[in-house]
Design a protein around this motif. Structure first.
Motif, PDB file in Angstrom:
ATOM      1  N   GLN A 176       0.265   5.340 -49.446  1.00 14.65           N
ATOM      2  CA  GLN A 176      -1.084   5.782 -49.785  1.00 14.65           C
ATOM      3  C   GLN A 176      -1.563   5.134 -51.079  1.00 14.65           C
ATOM      4  O   GLN A 176      -2.748   4.800 -51.218  1.00 14.65           O
ATOM      5  CB  GLN A 176      -1.124   7.307 -49.901  1.00 14.65           C
ATOM      6  N   ALA A 177      -0.646   4.944 -52.032  1.00 10.88           N
ATOM      7  CA  ALA A 177      -1.013   4.296 -53.288  1.00 10.88           C
ATOM      8  C   ALA A 177      -1.438   2.849 -53.072  1.00 10.88           C
ATOM      9  O   ALA A 177      -2.179   2.288 -53.887  1.00 10.88           O
ATOM     10  CB  ALA A 177       0.159   4.350 -54.277  1.00 10.88           C
ATOM     11  N   GLN A 178      -0.987   2.254 -51.956  1.00  7.29           N
ATOM     12  CA  GLN A 178      -1.369   0.886 -51.610  1.00  7.29           C
ATOM     13  C   GLN A 178      -2.534   0.859 -50.617  1.00  7.29           C
ATOM     14  O   GLN A 178      -2.837  -0.170 -50.044  1.00  7.29           O
ATOM     15  CB  GLN A 178      -0.168   0.153 -51.022  1.00  7.29           C
ATOM     16  N   ARG A 179      -3.144   2.025 -50.414  1.00  2.15           N
ATOM     17  CA  ARG A 179      -4.289   2.171 -49.519  1.00  2.15           C
ATOM     18  C   ARG A 179      -3.945   1.825 -48.070  1.00  2.15           C
ATOM     19  O   ARG A 179      -4.785   1.307 -47.323  1.00  2.15           O
ATOM     20  CB  ARG A 179      -5.477   1.321 -50.006  1.00  2.15           C
ATOM     21  N   VAL A 180      -2.720   2.110 -47.680  1.00  2.81           N
ATOM     22  CA  VAL A 180      -2.308   1.963 -46.287  1.00  2.81           C
ATOM     23  C   VAL A 180      -2.491   3.306 -45.592  1.00  2.81           C
ATOM     24  O   VAL A 180      -2.012   4.337 -46.087  1.00  2.81           O
ATOM     25  CB  VAL A 180      -0.833   1.515 -46.181  1.00  2.81           C
ATOM     26  N   ALA A 181      -3.189   3.306 -44.468  1.00  3.43           N
ATOM     27  CA  ALA A 181      -3.378   4.547 -43.711  1.00  3.43           C
ATOM     28  C   ALA A 181      -2.084   4.875 -42.981  1.00  3.43           C
ATOM     29  O   ALA A 181      -1.662   4.160 -42.074  1.00  3.43           O
ATOM     30  CB  ALA A 181      -4.519   4.376 -42.704  1.00  3.43           C
ATOM     31  N   VAL A 182      -1.435   5.954 -43.385  1.00  4.72           N
ATOM     32  CA  VAL A 182      -0.110   6.286 -42.869  1.00  4.72           C
ATOM     33  C   VAL A 182      -0.145   7.659 -42.214  1.00  4.72           C
ATOM     34  O   VAL A 182      -0.812   8.574 -42.683  1.00  4.72           O
ATOM     35  CB  VAL A 182       0.952   6.238 -43.996  1.00  4.72           C
ATOM     36  N   GLY A 183       0.556   7.786 -41.093  1.00  7.26           N
ATOM     37  CA  GLY A 183       0.718   9.054 -40.411  1.00  7.26           C
ATOM     38  C   GLY A 183       2.188   9.353 -40.220  1.00  7.26           C
ATOM     39  O   GLY A 183       3.040   8.469 -40.371  1.00  7.26           O
ATOM     40  N   VAL A 184       2.498  10.605 -39.873  1.00  6.14           N
ATOM     41  CA  VAL A 184       3.884  11.050 -39.730  1.00  6.14           C
ATOM     42  C   VAL A 184       4.042  11.766 -38.393  1.00  6.14           C
ATOM     43  O   VAL A 184       3.164  12.527 -37.981  1.00  6.14           O
ATOM     44  CB  VAL A 184       4.293  11.998 -40.879  1.00  6.14           C
ATOM     45  N   VAL A 185       5.155  11.509 -37.736  1.00  8.49           N
ATOM     46  CA  VAL A 185       5.505  12.257 -36.529  1.00  8.49           C
ATOM     47  C   VAL A 185       6.868  12.890 -36.736  1.00  8.49           C
ATOM     48  O   VAL A 185       7.707  12.384 -37.487  1.00  8.49           O
ATOM     49  CB  VAL A 185       5.527  11.368 -35.265  1.00  8.49           C
ATOM     50  N   SER A 186       7.077  14.016 -36.065  1.00  8.80           N
ATOM     51  CA  SER A 186       8.326  14.759 -36.227  1.00  8.80           C
ATOM     52  C   SER A 186       8.546  15.621 -34.996  1.00  8.80           C
ATOM     53  O   SER A 186       7.590  15.966 -34.279  1.00  8.80           O
ATOM     54  CB  SER A 186       8.265  15.629 -37.487  1.00  8.80           C
ATOM     55  N   ARG A 187       9.784  15.973 -34.771  1.00  7.11           N
ATOM     56  CA  ARG A 187      10.081  16.948 -33.730  1.00  7.11           C
ATOM     57  C   ARG A 187       9.712  18.357 -34.190  1.00  7.11           C
ATOM     58  O   ARG A 187       9.421  19.232 -33.388  1.00  7.11           O
ATOM     59  CB  ARG A 187      11.568  16.893 -33.369  1.00  7.11           C
ATOM     60  N   GLY A 188       9.744  18.567 -35.511  1.00 10.40           N
ATOM     61  CA  GLY A 188       9.458  19.907 -36.027  1.00 10.40           C
ATOM     62  C   GLY A 188      10.606  20.847 -35.725  1.00 10.40           C
ATOM     63  O   GLY A 188      10.426  21.890 -35.092  1.00 10.40           O
ATOM     64  N   TYR A 189      11.773  20.484 -36.221  1.00  6.84           N
ATOM     65  CA  TYR A 189      12.981  21.255 -35.901  1.00  6.84           C
ATOM     66  C   TYR A 189      12.812  22.722 -36.305  1.00  6.84           C
ATOM     67  O   TYR A 189      12.325  23.038 -37.382  1.00  6.84           O
ATOM     68  CB  TYR A 189      14.189  20.667 -36.628  1.00  6.84           C
ATOM     69  N   GLY A 190      13.208  23.624 -35.387  1.00  8.79           N
ATOM     70  CA  GLY A 190      13.181  25.052 -35.668  1.00  8.79           C
ATOM     71  C   GLY A 190      11.858  25.723 -35.379  1.00  8.79           C
ATOM     72  O   GLY A 190      11.740  26.949 -35.552  1.00  8.79           O
ATOM     73  N   ARG A 191      10.855  24.994 -34.920  1.00 13.65           N
ATOM     74  CA  ARG A 191       9.559  25.622 -34.674  1.00 13.65           C
ATOM     75  C   ARG A 191       9.585  26.437 -33.383  1.00 13.65           C
ATOM     76  O   ARG A 191      10.367  26.160 -32.472  1.00 13.65           O
ATOM     77  CB  ARG A 191       8.445  24.574 -34.638  1.00 13.65           C
ATOM     78  N   THR A 192       8.699  27.406 -33.302  1.00 15.14           N
ATOM     79  CA  THR A 192       8.682  28.295 -32.147  1.00 15.14           C
ATOM     80  C   THR A 192       7.847  27.744 -31.006  1.00 15.14           C
ATOM     81  O   THR A 192       8.067  28.105 -29.853  1.00 15.14           O
ATOM     82  CB  THR A 192       8.123  29.672 -32.550  1.00 15.14           C
ATOM     83  N   ALA A 193       6.865  26.886 -31.298  1.00 16.30           N
ATOM     84  CA  ALA A 193       6.023  26.302 -30.255  1.00 16.30           C
ATOM     85  C   ALA A 193       6.715  25.090 -29.645  1.00 16.30           C
ATOM     86  O   ALA A 193       7.594  24.478 -30.261  1.00 16.30           O
ATOM     87  CB  ALA A 193       4.667  25.907 -30.832  1.00 16.30           C
ATOM     88  N   SER A 194       6.314  24.722 -28.437  1.00 11.30           N
ATOM     89  CA  SER A 194       6.928  23.585 -27.763  1.00 11.30           C
ATOM     90  C   SER A 194       5.923  22.492 -27.421  1.00 11.30           C
ATOM     91  O   SER A 194       6.304  21.415 -26.990  1.00 11.30           O
ATOM     92  CB  SER A 194       7.622  24.040 -26.470  1.00 11.30           C
ATOM     93  N   ASP A 195       4.627  22.762 -27.608  1.00 11.02           N
ATOM     94  CA  ASP A 195       3.614  21.781 -27.254  1.00 11.02           C
ATOM     95  C   ASP A 195       3.418  20.772 -28.376  1.00 11.02           C
ATOM     96  O   ASP A 195       3.862  20.978 -29.507  1.00 11.02           O
ATOM     97  CB  ASP A 195       2.285  22.476 -26.931  1.00 11.02           C
ATOM     98  N   CYS A 196       2.751  19.684 -28.041  1.00 16.16           N
ATOM     99  CA  CYS A 196       2.403  18.680 -29.044  1.00 16.16           C
ATOM    100  C   CYS A 196       1.202  19.183 -29.825  1.00 16.16           C
ATOM    101  O   CYS A 196       0.204  19.616 -29.243  1.00 16.16           O
ATOM    102  CB  CYS A 196       2.089  17.353 -28.360  1.00 16.16           C
ATOM    103  N   MET A 197       1.294  19.134 -31.164  1.00 18.57           N
ATOM    104  CA  MET A 197       0.189  19.654 -31.959  1.00 18.57           C
ATOM    105  C   MET A 197       0.114  18.943 -33.302  1.00 18.57           C
ATOM    106  O   MET A 197       1.102  18.372 -33.799  1.00 18.57           O
ATOM    107  CB  MET A 197       0.342  21.158 -32.167  1.00 18.57           C
TER     108      MET A 197
END
Length: 330
Positions: A63-84
């Protein structure tokens, strides 16, 4: 005796690991490549080793280099199962505590799903200008092709060097290092082998659910209770003691613990310190409003040489000139 009993199981596990890699490499199992560079940050060793603070540090660096960055994760331990998508309004129990923390601290778009490829497709559909995607965990998720692989290690190193369940390794080491791993970062104080190093310390202030801040030094001489539901609660407790705080009680809970009102019972009248990761769930509980509950941020800093090496790997991938770098499966 126990090690002797577990050793055959570890050998079977190792065979399965090698077979699975071979099936992806030969195309028997399908893997997916995306139009943007994908950086996977994960562990070769089971349990937390500091990958989430590393993900946050990388996001902020880009972000400091003005690169548009996103993150993906499994979301370990979450109660929902859908993509969100992780949003401030989404309950951390549904998104996972670590994705919620990443989004809160960076503001970057974060998507979670059981299959990280599904999360990445949703991320790019919602944020088409994304230039780089970081995958929080997923070093062994070969269905997602990646361009840069980073492994985090804490002071455990590789433990006894054995694979699960006889040891802590998810994959053989150092063989895994020769199979596409680009960078190794040690998040502890005593690196067990070569790799880049980092520093970690508690911030000077703790913050409340309402956004107020209190200097940690102002808590010296006052009895406080420390609470942590992370991979290594004792590390958090030790850092508080190193800051000169007097811990009258410590409450160690399992990593990704799903907090409830029952966990708050008996904490009335105490000053309670927790980690930022725990705070994203604790502050959402109605009962937390009546407590003197404070979250203590962690200041995590990889050495400058690590970022230089990362930038050198990423630069050709951001260039319009095709790059020969990249891993087909890992």
């Amino acid at each position: 005796m126990l090690a002797c009993l577990l050793w055959p199981l570890a050998q079977c596990y190792g065979l399965l690991v090698r077979l699975r890699r071979a099936l992806y490499r030969r195309g028997v199992l399908r893997s997916e490549r995306f139009r943007v560079p994908v950086v996977v940050v994960g562990n070769v060793i089971a349990g937390g080793a500091g990958k989430t603070p590393l993900v946050i540090a990388l996001v902020r660096h880009l972000q400091a280099q003005r690169v548009a960055v996103g993150v993906v994760s499994r979301g370990y331990g979450r109660t929902a199962s859908d993509c969100m998508e992780v949003t401030p309004a989404a309950p951390p129990s549904q998104t996972g505590d670590e994705p919620a923390l990443i989004h809160r601290l960076t503001g970057a778009p974060v998507f979670v799903a059981r299959q990280r490829t599904q999360a990445l497709r949703a991320l790019l559909a919602a944020h088409p200008n994304t230039g780089v995607v970081i995958c929080d965990d997923g070093l062994q998720h070969y269905a997602l092709q990646r361009d840069i692989e980073i492994a985090a290690f804490d002071d455990r190193g590789t433990g006894n060097g054995w694979l699960l369940p006889a040891g802590p390794l998810r994959e053989p080491w150092p063989a895994r290092k020769r199979q596409g791993l680009d960078l190794v970062l040690h998040t502890g104080q005593r690196p067990a082998f070569d790799g880049f190093q980092s520093s970690r310390q508690l911030a000077g202030e703790a913050w409340s659910a309402g956004g107020g801040q209190l200097a940690l030094d102002g808590l010296r001489g006052r009895p406080v209770t420390a609470l942590a539901g992370i991979a290594n609660p004792q590390a958090f407790f030790g850092m508080l003691r190193d800051r000169g705080l007097m811990l009258e009680a410590t409450i160690a809970l399992p990593d990704h613990h799903q907090f409830s009102e029952a966990d708050l019972a008996g904490l009335q009248g105490r000053t309670v310190l927790c980690t930022e990761k725990d705070a994203v769930k604790l502050f959402a509980l109605p009962g937390a409003a009546g407590l003197d509950l404070l979250a203590v941020p962690l200041v995590f800093s990889p050495e400058p040489a690590f970022f230089s090496a990362f930038d050198a790997l990423l630069a050709p991938l951001l260039s319009p000139v095709p790059s020969t770098h990249g891993h087909q499966i890992a």
